[in-house]
Design an enzyme around this catalytic site. Structure first.
Site, mmCIF file in Angstrom:
data_model
loop_
_atom_site.group_PDB
_atom_site.id
_atom_site.type_symbol
_atom_site.label_atom_id
_atom_site.label_comp_id
_atom_site.label_asym_id
_atom_site.label_seq_id
_atom_site.Cartn_x
_atom_site.Cartn_y
_atom_site.Cartn_z
ATOM 1 N N ALA A 153 1.404 0.268 -1.637
ATOM 2 C CA ALA A 153 2.327 1.026 -0.791
ATOM 3 C C ALA A 153 2.523 2.450 -1.312
ATOM 4 C CB ALA A 153 3.672 0.303 -0.718
ATOM 5 N N TYR A 154 2.651 2.578 -2.605
ATOM 6 C CA TYR A 154 2.860 3.885 -3.241
ATOM 7 C C TYR A 154 1.623 4.762 -3.078
ATOM 8 C CZ TYR A 154 4.194 7.138 -7.042
ATOM 9 O OH TYR A 154 4.525 8.241 -7.797
ATOM 10 N N ALA A 155 0.451 4.195 -3.379
ATOM 11 C CA ALA A 155 -0.795 4.949 -3.292
ATOM 12 C C ALA A 155 -1.059 5.425 -1.874
ATOM 13 C CB ALA A 155 -1.959 4.090 -3.789
#
Length: 251
Positions: A153-155
């Site tokens: 999700a962050y990437a």
């Protein structure tokens, strides 16, 4: 005379960590900071700290997940100071999970605190940055560039931020607006807590950094932010600057 004398700068997530480190570095170069954060207690504490360096600096409380209210952040700052010179989109929250365990809620948190605020604040700030021929500093991560595990999700959100940064650089160069990215490795409060909880993993990460340490939020990350916010970087736009001790070398 400082490099940023008289500049009005917004930093999201400015009450701590990298955000506060940048704010302190910029304040010491003459900037007036508007630090944006959801945490009122931390925000007011950081406001007092910054006002010792830059008396006109202030704290703006805002929840970046409230998408319809994002333009209000820009309006509040411009009404208070009369202009905007630099927008720094630093804030981002996420949960670390494997792809198969990542939920819509996890994606919504990452995009809702990272990508969407970056996009909508850039959009709202554009008319004012046209007037000042200002700068935008967005934030990426080696987690996205290298595809670190448990960072789906962050990437995804970070790489989306890199994408719109390049588009904005192409679209807004005609107005004299520079749009760049910092991708840091920093010794923040969160990293220190992680180092204490998982010292072996932390040391393994440090061992992969050629310069052998995590960056200082003010002296290392903050100084690069000062450069990107100043006239010294006037011929740089659309770039991802790896401020990570050499851990990732872009080609």
């Amino acid at each position: 005379m400082g490099k940023l004398d008289g500049k009005i700068i917004i930093i999201t997530g400015g009450a701590g960590g990298i955000g506060l480190g940048m704010a302190k570095a910029m304040a010491k170069e003459g900037a007036v900071l508007a630090i944006v954060d959801v945490n009122e207690e931390a925000g007011k504490k950081s406001e007092k700290l910054l006002q010792e360096i830059s008396p006109e600096s202030s704290f703006v409380q805002a929840n970046l997940l409230e998408r319809d209210k994002l333009p209000n952040i820009i309006q509040t700052v411009v009404e208070k100071y009369g202009k905007l010179d630099v927008l720094v989109n630093n804030a981002h929250a996420c949960k670390q999970k494997l792809i198969e365990d990542t939920t819509q809620e996890d994606l919504d948190l990452s995009f809702g605190t990272g990508f969407y605020p970056t996009f909508y604040l850039m959009q709202a700030a554009l008319p004012y940055l046209k007037e000042t021929k200002g700068n935008i500093i967005n934030f990426a991560s080696g987690a996205g560039i290298n595809g670190d595990v448990t960072q789906a999700a962050y990437a995804a959100a970070k790489e989306a931020i890199r994408g719109i940064t390049r588009v904005a650089a192409n679209e807004w160069g005609q107005y004299g607006i520079n749009v760049n990215i910092i991708s840091p490795i920093a010794d923040s409060e969160g990293v220190r807590a992680w180092a204490k909880a998982q010292p072996e993993y932390y040391q393994a990460v440090v061992n992969k950094i050629p310069l052998g340490r995590f960056g200082d939020v003010e002296e290392d990350i903050g100084r690069v932010a000062v450069f990107l916010a100043s006239a010294d970087s006037q011929y740089i736009t659309g770039q991802t600057i790896m401020v990570d001790g050499g851990a990732t070398k872009l080609r």
